[in-house]
Design a protein around this motif. Structure first.
Motif, PDB file in Angstrom:
ATOM      1  N   ALA A 128     -29.472  41.282  28.830  1.00  0.00           N
ATOM      2  CA  ALA A 128     -28.511  40.571  29.683  1.00  0.00           C
ATOM      3  C   ALA A 128     -27.468  41.532  30.225  1.00  0.00           C
ATOM      4  O   ALA A 128     -27.050  41.423  31.391  1.00  0.00           O
ATOM      5  CB  ALA A 128     -27.852  39.441  28.897  1.00  0.00           C
ATOM      6  N   LEU A 129     -27.036  42.486  29.401  1.00  0.00           N
ATOM      7  CA  LEU A 129     -26.074  43.484  29.857  1.00  0.00           C
ATOM      8  C   LEU A 129     -26.646  44.302  31.008  1.00  0.00           C
ATOM      9  O   LEU A 129     -25.964  44.546  32.018  1.00  0.00           O
ATOM     10  CB  LEU A 129     -25.694  44.407  28.697  1.00  0.00           C
ATOM     11  CG  LEU A 129     -24.839  45.621  29.061  1.00  0.00           C
ATOM     12  CD1 LEU A 129     -23.468  45.179  29.555  1.00  0.00           C
ATOM     13  CD2 LEU A 129     -24.704  46.559  27.866  1.00  0.00           C
ATOM     14  N   ALA A 130     -27.898  44.730  30.870  1.00  0.00           N
ATOM     15  CA  ALA A 130     -28.532  45.528  31.912  1.00  0.00           C
ATOM     16  C   ALA A 130     -28.634  44.754  33.213  1.00  0.00           C
ATOM     17  O   ALA A 130     -28.458  45.307  34.310  1.00  0.00           O
ATOM     18  CB  ALA A 130     -29.921  45.979  31.453  1.00  0.00           C
ATOM     19  N   ARG A 131     -28.911  43.459  33.105  1.00  0.00           N
ATOM     20  CA  ARG A 131     -29.030  42.626  34.300  1.00  0.00           C
ATOM     21  C   ARG A 131     -27.680  42.364  34.959  1.00  0.00           C
ATOM     22  O   ARG A 131     -27.523  42.512  36.174  1.00  0.00           O
ATOM     23  CB  ARG A 131     -29.698  41.305  33.949  1.00  0.00           C
ATOM     24  CG  ARG A 131     -31.203  41.381  33.770  1.00  0.00           C
ATOM     25  CD  ARG A 131     -31.878  41.803  35.043  1.00  0.00           C
ATOM     26  NE  ARG A 131     -33.338  41.746  34.940  1.00  0.00           N
ATOM     27  CZ  ARG A 131     -34.155  42.142  35.913  1.00  0.00           C
ATOM     28  NH1 ARG A 131     -33.676  42.651  37.026  1.00  0.00           N
ATOM     29  NH2 ARG A 131     -35.463  42.058  35.760  1.00  0.00           N
ATOM     30  N   VAL A 132     -26.703  41.978  34.165  1.00  0.00           N
ATOM     31  CA  VAL A 132     -25.414  41.609  34.752  1.00  0.00           C
ATOM     32  C   VAL A 132     -24.694  42.853  35.265  1.00  0.00           C
ATOM     33  O   VAL A 132     -23.906  42.773  36.220  1.00  0.00           O
ATOM     34  CB  VAL A 132     -24.549  40.842  33.729  1.00  0.00           C
ATOM     35  CG1 VAL A 132     -23.842  41.780  32.748  1.00  0.00           C
ATOM     36  CG2 VAL A 132     -23.527  39.968  34.442  1.00  0.00           C
ATOM     37  N   GLY A 133     -24.966  44.005  34.654  1.00  0.00           N
ATOM     38  CA  GLY A 133     -24.324  45.233  35.101  1.00  0.00           C
ATOM     39  C   GLY A 133     -24.670  45.598  36.530  1.00  0.00           C
ATOM     40  O   GLY A 133     -23.854  46.197  37.252  1.00  0.00           O
TER      41      GLY A 133
END
Length: 244
Positions: free
Chosen positions: A202-207
């Motif tokens: 999720a971090l990779a996506r939202v970043g």
């Protein structure tokens, strides 16, 4: 509530600022979940105990599986219908740690001598803290939805269905954990370790949302992003203070 608020705000707030707010939420989310995972038993040192190895392997497993299933995160952009499925996967990646929280909830509910749920969990402030956590944490998945699924092209009923789907995926692990914890409590640090690894997806996506194309003075944009990150972090931090 958290998902619906983010989707509604996306009509007036840019996807970049929403992603920045979600990143701030995630910064505290990560430390909170890492604590639940007993910091992967780092205090034991190089003992290579079964507990330490299990926690680390679960973290790696969650990270590798979700980053693998998530597709080519770093190659181009996904949007539209594909974006909705990415947001759902992000909701699951974030929600898995909820199984551990659900276990704690169910175990406490089954063993408490109190007949009032607020008293069982320490009073109003800790209970409010729980609610605020559950409002704020899924905003990371909602930010993925806003950035990738183009909610502006969806009608109101479509947005409601999407928000309910994201909420259901996020909440489902907590429900399962609550039932399991009520009837058969278990060491939830293992689930926290798994959820810690999956959440990085999720971090990779939202970043990626921070680097969305846009107009305006770059210095002001950077300042707005910084403020949005700070707000996301502080909101979840204050929620944690209520529980302390």
């Amino acid at each position: 509530m958290g998902i619906s608020l983010i989707v509604a705000l996306s009509k007036w707030v840019s996807a970049r600022l929403i992603a920045a707010f979600a990143l701030g939420v995630y910064l505290w989310y990560f430390t909170d979940t890492l604590g639940g995972a007993n910091y992967l038993d780092v205090n034991s040192g190089f003992t290579l105990s079964a507990y330490l190895v299990s926690l680390v392997l679960l973290f790696v497993l969650g990270l590798v599986i979700f980053m693998g299933v998530g597709g080519a995160i770093f190659n181009g952009d996904s949007s539209g219908t594909v974006g909705i499925f990415i947001a759902l996967l992000a909701a699951l990646a974030l929600g898995l740690h909820g199984m551990a929280e659900g276990e704690a909830f169910g175990a406490t509910a089954s063993q408490t001598p109190y007949n009032n749920i607020l008293d069982a969990f320490g009073g109003i402030a800790p209970s409010v803290s729980w609610v605020l956590h559950k409002i704020l944490e899924p905003t990371v998945a909602a930010a993925c939805y806003v950035a990738l699924a183009r909610p502006g092209s969806r009608n109101s009923s479509g947005k409601v269905i999407d928000a309910l789907a994201l909420a259901a995926v996020f909440v489902a692990p907590a429900v399962v954990g609550s039932i399991a914890g009520y009837y058969s409590p278990f060491d939830n640090s293992y689930v926290y370790a798994l959820g810690l690894g999956t959440s990085i997806y999720a971090l990779a996506r939202v970043g990626k949302g921070l680097y969305a194309t846009g107009t305006g003075n770059q210095s002001w944009t950077s300042l707005k992003v910084a403020v949005a990150i700070l707000l996301g972090f502080l909101f979840l931090f204050i929620s944690a203070l209520l529980h302390s």
